[in-house]
Motif scaffolding. Structure first.
Motif, PDB file in Angstrom:
ATOM      1  N   HIS A 390      35.426  39.758  45.851  1.00  0.00           N
ATOM      2  CA  HIS A 390      36.448  40.622  46.452  1.00  0.00           C
ATOM      3  C   HIS A 390      37.332  39.830  47.406  1.00  0.00           C
ATOM      4  O   HIS A 390      38.574  39.870  47.307  1.00  0.00           O
ATOM      5  CB  HIS A 390      35.764  41.776  47.190  1.00  0.00           C
ATOM      6  CG  HIS A 390      36.719  42.690  47.878  1.00  0.00           C
ATOM      7  ND1 HIS A 390      36.373  43.427  48.981  1.00  0.00           N
ATOM      8  CD2 HIS A 390      38.014  42.987  47.640  1.00  0.00           C
ATOM      9  CE1 HIS A 390      37.404  44.136  49.381  1.00  0.00           C
ATOM     10  NE2 HIS A 390      38.421  43.882  48.585  1.00  0.00           N
ATOM     11  N   VAL A 391      36.726  39.099  48.331  1.00  0.00           N
ATOM     12  CA  VAL A 391      37.505  38.354  49.318  1.00  0.00           C
ATOM     13  C   VAL A 391      38.328  37.267  48.635  1.00  0.00           C
ATOM     14  O   VAL A 391      39.513  37.066  48.956  1.00  0.00           O
ATOM     15  CB  VAL A 391      36.577  37.747  50.391  1.00  0.00           C
ATOM     16  CG1 VAL A 391      37.378  36.923  51.380  1.00  0.00           C
ATOM     17  CG2 VAL A 391      35.809  38.842  51.121  1.00  0.00           C
ATOM     18  N   THR A 392      37.706  36.564  47.691  1.00  0.00           N
ATOM     19  CA  THR A 392      38.425  35.513  46.972  1.00  0.00           C
ATOM     20  C   THR A 392      39.611  36.089  46.218  1.00  0.00           C
ATOM     21  O   THR A 392      40.705  35.500  46.178  1.00  0.00           O
ATOM     22  CB  THR A 392      37.479  34.786  45.997  1.00  0.00           C
ATOM     23  OG1 THR A 392      36.345  34.296  46.710  1.00  0.00           O
ATOM     24  CG2 THR A 392      38.183  33.626  45.312  1.00  0.00           C
ATOM     25  N   LEU A 425      32.861  48.463  44.252  1.00  0.00           N
ATOM     26  CA  LEU A 425      34.038  49.201  43.817  1.00  0.00           C
ATOM     27  C   LEU A 425      34.507  50.198  44.871  1.00  0.00           C
ATOM     28  O   LEU A 425      35.700  50.470  45.006  1.00  0.00           O
ATOM     29  CB  LEU A 425      33.751  49.938  42.506  1.00  0.00           C
ATOM     30  CG  LEU A 425      33.586  49.051  41.260  1.00  0.00           C
ATOM     31  CD1 LEU A 425      33.229  49.895  40.057  1.00  0.00           C
ATOM     32  CD2 LEU A 425      34.846  48.265  40.993  1.00  0.00           C
ATOM     33  N   LEU A 426      33.559  50.746  45.614  1.00  0.00           N
ATOM     34  CA  LEU A 426      33.921  51.693  46.659  1.00  0.00           C
ATOM     35  C   LEU A 426      34.694  51.031  47.787  1.00  0.00           C
ATOM     36  O   LEU A 426      35.335  51.700  48.596  1.00  0.00           O
ATOM     37  CB  LEU A 426      32.665  52.376  47.210  1.00  0.00           C
ATOM     38  CG  LEU A 426      32.017  53.398  46.273  1.00  0.00           C
ATOM     39  CD1 LEU A 426      30.604  53.718  46.722  1.00  0.00           C
ATOM     40  CD2 LEU A 426      32.858  54.661  46.196  1.00  0.00           C
ATOM     41  N   PRO A 432      46.651  46.031  44.085  1.00  0.00           N
ATOM     42  CA  PRO A 432      46.140  44.860  43.368  1.00  0.00           C
ATOM     43  C   PRO A 432      44.628  44.915  43.136  1.00  0.00           C
ATOM     44  O   PRO A 432      44.131  44.464  42.103  1.00  0.00           O
ATOM     45  CB  PRO A 432      46.513  43.693  44.297  1.00  0.00           C
ATOM     46  CG  PRO A 432      47.669  44.192  45.088  1.00  0.00           C
ATOM     47  CD  PRO A 432      47.430  45.654  45.271  1.00  0.00           C
ATOM     48  N   GLU A 433      43.884  45.460  44.093  1.00  0.00           N
ATOM     49  CA  GLU A 433      42.432  45.525  43.944  1.00  0.00           C
ATOM     50  C   GLU A 433      42.011  46.449  42.803  1.00  0.00           C
ATOM     51  O   GLU A 433      40.919  46.313  42.258  1.00  0.00           O
ATOM     52  CB  GLU A 433      41.799  46.009  45.254  1.00  0.00           C
ATOM     53  CG  GLU A 433      41.869  44.993  46.374  1.00  0.00           C
ATOM     54  CD  GLU A 433      41.384  45.572  47.687  1.00  0.00           C
ATOM     55  OE1 GLU A 433      40.474  44.989  48.289  1.00  0.00           O
ATOM     56  OE2 GLU A 433      41.908  46.617  48.110  1.00  0.00           O
ATOM     57  N   ALA A 434      42.887  47.383  42.439  1.00  0.00           N
ATOM     58  CA  ALA A 434      42.545  48.296  41.347  1.00  0.00           C
ATOM     59  C   ALA A 434      42.324  47.523  40.051  1.00  0.00           C
ATOM     60  O   ALA A 434      41.461  47.874  39.238  1.00  0.00           O
ATOM     61  CB  ALA A 434      43.656  49.319  41.161  1.00  0.00           C
ATOM     62  N   ARG A 435      43.083  46.487  39.826  1.00  0.00           N
ATOM     63  CA  ARG A 435      42.903  45.670  38.615  1.00  0.00           C
ATOM     64  C   ARG A 435      41.527  45.015  38.621  1.00  0.00           C
ATOM     65  O   ARG A 435      40.871  44.906  37.586  1.00  0.00           O
ATOM     66  CB  ARG A 435      43.998  44.608  38.529  1.00  0.00           C
ATOM     67  CG  ARG A 435      45.381  45.219  38.433  1.00  0.00           C
ATOM     68  CD  ARG A 435      46.454  44.174  38.179  1.00  0.00           C
ATOM     69  NE  ARG A 435      47.755  44.828  38.115  1.00  0.00           N
ATOM     70  CZ  ARG A 435      48.239  45.436  37.040  1.00  0.00           C
ATOM     71  NH1 ARG A 435      47.523  45.483  35.936  1.00  0.00           N
ATOM     72  NH2 ARG A 435      49.428  46.003  37.065  1.00  0.00           N
ATOM     73  N   LEU A 436      41.108  44.557  39.784  1.00  0.00           N
ATOM     74  CA  LEU A 436      39.770  43.975  39.901  1.00  0.00           C
ATOM     75  C   LEU A 436      38.725  45.042  39.598  1.00  0.00           C
ATOM     76  O   LEU A 436      37.737  44.788  38.888  1.00  0.00           O
ATOM     77  CB  LEU A 436      39.572  43.410  41.310  1.00  0.00           C
ATOM     78  CG  LEU A 436      38.193  42.836  41.637  1.00  0.00           C
ATOM     79  CD1 LEU A 436      37.876  41.645  40.739  1.00  0.00           C
ATOM     80  CD2 LEU A 436      38.116  42.429  43.100  1.00  0.00           C
ATOM     81  N   LEU A 462      34.308  55.205  38.657  1.00  0.00           N
ATOM     82  CA  LEU A 462      34.921  54.484  39.761  1.00  0.00           C
ATOM     83  C   LEU A 462      36.097  53.643  39.284  1.00  0.00           C
ATOM     84  O   LEU A 462      37.103  53.501  39.983  1.00  0.00           O
ATOM     85  CB  LEU A 462      33.882  53.613  40.467  1.00  0.00           C
ATOM     86  CG  LEU A 462      32.869  54.418  41.289  1.00  0.00           C
ATOM     87  CD1 LEU A 462      31.767  53.530  41.820  1.00  0.00           C
ATOM     88  CD2 LEU A 462      33.565  55.133  42.435  1.00  0.00           C
ATOM     89  N   ALA A 463      35.970  53.053  38.094  1.00  0.00           N
ATOM     90  CA  ALA A 463      37.097  52.307  37.540  1.00  0.00           C
ATOM     91  C   ALA A 463      38.277  53.250  37.296  1.00  0.00           C
ATOM     92  O   ALA A 463      39.436  52.908  37.553  1.00  0.00           O
ATOM     93  CB  ALA A 463      36.678  51.612  36.245  1.00  0.00           C
ATOM     94  N   TYR A 464      37.980  54.445  36.806  1.00  0.00           N
ATOM     95  CA  TYR A 464      39.026  55.451  36.567  1.00  0.00           C
ATOM     96  C   TYR A 464      39.720  55.825  37.879  1.00  0.00           C
ATOM     97  O   TYR A 464      40.958  55.876  37.961  1.00  0.00           O
ATOM     98  CB  TYR A 464      38.421  56.689  35.909  1.00  0.00           C
ATOM     99  CG  TYR A 464      39.263  57.926  36.059  1.00  0.00           C
ATOM    100  CD1 TYR A 464      40.452  58.062  35.355  1.00  0.00           C
ATOM    101  CD2 TYR A 464      38.875  58.950  36.917  1.00  0.00           C
ATOM    102  CE1 TYR A 464      41.239  59.200  35.500  1.00  0.00           C
ATOM    103  CE2 TYR A 464      39.654  60.086  37.065  1.00  0.00           C
ATOM    104  CZ  TYR A 464      40.834  60.199  36.354  1.00  0.00           C
ATOM    105  OH  TYR A 464      41.607  61.320  36.511  1.00  0.00           O
TER     106      TYR A 464
END
Length: 898
Positions: A390-392, A425-426, A432-436, A462-464
């Protein structure tokens, strides 16, 4: 000696003072100069320059240097001075005096002693004896001493020099002089780390490389300087250890920690600190620390790697035991490489979370990488790796995705990996994080078997949610899962709650049935807290329609009001529930309380610099703009949008649909009808493109209808109003129906308009949407008045004023009051039986049943002013009070008409 200046950049003033001293001696006056300064400040270089200058002026120059190794040798310094005058050892005080006197008989004389505080006692006594017996002679004496260094013998410098002497305290070189020493390197940074100390600057200059940056300068330190300081302090037992401890502890240095790290008794540590301050090694300030950052770096550079790691580990333990903040402990854990500390993992994870929260992503990466060096179970390792992913990703998306693939490829247990991924995911919130999030979900789902149905379902949910609340492309991609996620029922009770929440959300997004949406929401809120409710997208939609179900709204706030640490690093404890309160109050028309909750939360987001990136922060700002518009604080709303970059083009993210809606509302209220229409239609276009076009989300059509009407687009307004009504009927809440019927009433002619507005009032009567109810009453009253039914209009307008006043919506109060005043009976001069215009207006509103407070708010007067106007009206009309007011006004109006 003019040529000496270039050799000593930045010392022109000191050289001029010394030259004046030499000329004084040439004039036959004995002069004495004491040069003091910290270690390495350039005392010896200045003394050499003065000696060269003296020789050029014809002085006989003799020099000596005090040395610690010779401080026990009797007469060491005096002997060197005497030998310089071609004499033997000074065996007595009188003999040295005669040697000096004889030398003065041959011409001017300069006696110079460097590091005089290290001279032996006999030498100092001989110097003092001679100086007190030589007056009005061509003698100059120059002595140098280190600030804070006590003489090794019993003779002090004041005893040696007497009361009459010149004193020069050397300070650090200025930036221009520093630039002459360091060339192209950033001179300001070089001066900052060395404070202009020439010896430190020379050591620093040797380390500089072409193109060095200020940040790199701040990290440099010379091991040779560190070693020299360590050896110099060796004579003071414990001083070198205190200095080492201070270097390791850095900003965490306190007296007790320094004592513990250095293994010295606290009172002795205080004495050592005192001495180090006087030597200018430590600064005379708190917190404790080095006078020169370069010296601290030098001390650390002198430490072997293993020693430094062990010291940092010990510092971490000291800070942990003292209850220091996680990020301070983590800084030492980061330096304690290869030192096993099992307890450190949780500290490092919390510190990484805080660093991410503060946008210190490099530090967060370091903390997590250090945590991964500990012995960990496979689950713990994967959890840390995902946090590092996440941080990277926030720093470098490509590197983050590569790290994700590597972490998941080496995960031993897919089920366990899914659980760790859900937690991660939470935490994701921005676009941009949504793509991750979607990538994590899809990669892990492909590894799960049919036996792991619940894990797969939760990951897909959660992806949805991450995708649905972001840009259009991701929202459409996420929407492909909707039907299968709703049709599959998970096994665990917790996930069945999530399933109910998903069904409720689906109905709300599609605007299908408020009754079903509320029923599913009630099921979701029956059990324990589920994290899905604090996902920004769900939260946004939920608060929109739950406000119309007060019991559910309260249960919803209890559900999200947990004391658990929020997953999203932009949120603090209580942020979500506080925002829920603010938006609930907005939906109910309690504007002042809504502003209080939302403004406070926006200030917290602003402190983090999160307003432009975090969906929750953007949502908070947009809703606050709505509140400010309803309150009539248009300038404040406009400034808020501009300050956070929301006044121009906005990214296609769901949260900015709310921004567009709020911005359109502001433009409509300030008569920028074309701008309002553009924002509102763009909001509608984006919602439609995301297949989210429901009155439960944003009632953009109702505002667009008003913008169209203001621009004369009656046909377009009527088309939107009809669309709005069709969707409202499908959704079915009083709020939606009332809103749509008001729009219909504004676009319809004759009795159909009145019937639509009457229906709107009926729907909103008893609804929690008080401000919408007030607006419907206002539009109904205004229409009745325009059609000549003033008496029928007055009760509706009076109630509109009352409700608007309770909501404290100044624009609505003003409009309702204007309509109410327009219902007043006209007179030739605007007065009745001698009443002034204002008395007539106040009396008329009081006769219509408004309270003093409501009249004051409607006319923007104080209550005291209203009371004074009423008293005047009572007196002029000859009545006792409010009960007789309506009849008196009617009688006098009839008399006036007759």
């Amino acid at each position: 000696m003019t040529a000496s200046t270039p050799a000593l950049p930045g010392r022109d003033r000191e050289l001029r003072a010394a030259r004046a001293l030499l000329h004084g001696a040439l004039a036959g006056r004995t002069t004495t100069l004491l040069v003091t300064g910290e270690i390495g400040i350039g005392k010896s270089a200045l003394l050499t320059a003065i000696a060269d200058d003296a020789r050029a002026l014809g002085f006989t120059v003799v020099t000596a240097i005090g040395a610690r190794l010779e401080s026990d040798l009797r007469g060491g310094v005096i002997t060197r001075l005497a030998e310089g005058l071609h004499d033997g050892p000074a065996e007595s005080l009188d003999r040295f005096h005669r040697v000096v006197r004889d030398a003065l008989g041959q011409g001017p004389l300069l006696l110079a002693v460097d590091d005089v505080e290290l001279s032996d006692s006999w030498s100092l006594r001989c110097l003092a004896y001679a100086l007190r017996r030589v007056a009005d002679q061509p003698l100059a004496v120059v002595l140098t001493a280190t600030t804070g260094q006590a003489p090794v013998g019993e003779v002090t410098l004041p005893e040696l020099l007497g009361a009459h002497h010149e004193h020069v305290e050397l300070t650090g070189l200025d930036v221009d002089a520093v630039a002459a020493l360091v060339g192209d390197a950033p001179a300001a940074a070089c001066r900052e780390v060395t404070r202009g100390n020439p010896e430190l600057l020379r050591a620093l200059a040797d380390q500089l490389r072409p193109g060095v940056t200020a940040a790199e300068v701040h990290a440099l330190g010379s091991a040779e300087i560190g070693a020299a300081l360590r050896l110099r302090l060796r004579r003071h037992d414990g001083a070198a250890e205190v200095v080492r401890a201070a270097a390791v502890l850095g900003e965490d240095a306190t007296v007790d920690r320094l004592a513990a790290m250095a293994d010295v008794e606290p009172r002795r540590a205080l004495r050592l600190i005192d001495g180090l301050v006087r030597l200018r090694v430590f600064r005379d300030d708190y917190p404790l620390g080095f006078a020169h950052a370069y010296v601290r770096n030098a001390v650390l550079a002198d430490l072997p790697v293993a020693t430094r790691a062990a010291d940092h580990a010990r510092a971490a333990v000291l800070l942990r035991d003292a209850g220091a903040p996680d990020e301070r402990i983590a800084e030492h854990l980061r330096g304690a490489r290869a030192v096993p500390l099992p307890w450190a993992v949780e500290v490092l994870r919390r510190a990484a979370r805080k660093a991410t929260y503060d946008d210190r992503l490099d530090a967060a990466q370091d903390y997590l990488e250090r945590a991964l060096e500990e012995r960990l179970s496979s689950d713990e390792r994967l959890a840390l790796q995902l946090e590092l992913v996440h941080v990277t990703f926030l720093v470098d998306r490509v590197a983050g995705m590569d790290l994700l693939r590597d972490a998941l490829a080496h995960a031993d247990d897919a089920r366990s990996a899914a659980g760790q991924a859900v937690t991660m995911l939470l935490r994701l919130c921005s676009g941009p994080e949504a793509r991750l999030a979607v990538s994590i979900g899809l990669q892990l789902v492909s590894r799960l078997t049919s036996q792991e149905h619940d894990e797969s379902w939760e990951l897909r949910v959660l992806a949805y949610l991450a995708g649905a609340g972001n840009d259009v492309a991701l929202a459409l991609r996420a929407g492909m899962f909707t039907d299968e996620l709703e049709s599959e029922v998970p096994h665990s009770p917790r996930l069945r709650q999530v399933h109910s929440a998903l069904l409720s959300l689906g109905h709300a997004l599609r605007g299908e049935s408020a009754e079903d949406a509320v029923r599913y929401a009630a099921e979701a809120l029956e059990g324990e807290r589920v994290d899905v409710f604090v996902q920004p997208f769900v939260f946004t939609v939920s608060t929109c329609f739950l406000a119309d179900a007060p019991d559910l709204s309260e249960r919803f706030r209890r559900m999200i009001g947990s004391e658990a640490e929020p997953h999203d690093y932009h949120l603090r404890k209580g942020t979500v529930v506080s925002m829920a309160h603010g938006m609930d109050f907005l939906a109910r028309g309690d504007l002042v309380r809504a502003k209080t909750f939302l403004k406070w939360q926006l200030r917290l987001f602003d402190e983090l610099g999160a307003v432009a990136v975090c969906p929750m922060a953007i949502l908070c700002a947009a809703r606050l703009v709505e509140v400010l518009v309803d309150l009539g604080r248009f300038d404040e709303a406009r400034d808020l949008l501009a300050r956070h970059g929301f006044a121009d083009e906005l990214p296609e993210l769901f949260q900015h649909n709310v921004t567009l809606f709020a911005r359109g509302k502001l433009k409509l209220a300030t008569d920028d009808h074309a701008g309002a229409l553009a924002d509102l239609l763009e909001c509608g276009r984006r919602l439609t493109a995301s297949t989210v076009d429901s009155p439960a989300v944003l009632p953009w059509r109702s505002l667009a209808v008003r913008a169209h009407l203001a621009l004369g687009h009656r046909e377009a307004a009527a088309h939107l109003a009809a669309e709005d009504l069709a969707r409202a009927k499908r959704w079915g809440t009083p709020r939606a129906m009332g809103t749509a019927l008001v729009s219909l009433g504004l676009t319809t002619d004759d009795e159909a308009a009145t019937r639509a507005l009457l229906k709107a009032v009926d729907y909103l009567t008893g609804s929690v949407a008080r401000l919408l109810h007030a607006e419907a009453l206002l539009e109904l009253g205004a229409r009745l008045r325009r059609r000549g039914h003033a008496e029928r209009a007055i009760p509706h307008l009076r109630q509109a004023v009352e409700l608007s006043a309770r909501c404290e919506s100044k624009p609505l109060i003003r409009r309702a009051a204007e309509e109410l005043r327009a219902c007043e009976p006209a007179t030739a001069h605007g007065t009745v039986h001698g009443l002034t215009k204002q008395e007539t207006r106040v009396a008329g509103m009081a006769a219509q049943g408004l309270t003093n407070r409501q009249i004051a708010e409607a006319l923007f007067l104080t209550r005291r002013t209203v009371e004074l106007h009423l008293s005047g009206a009572y007196r002029k009309l000859g009545i006792a009070g409010r009960a007789d007011l309506a009849g008196a006004l009617r009688r006098h109006q009839d008399q006036y008409s007759a």
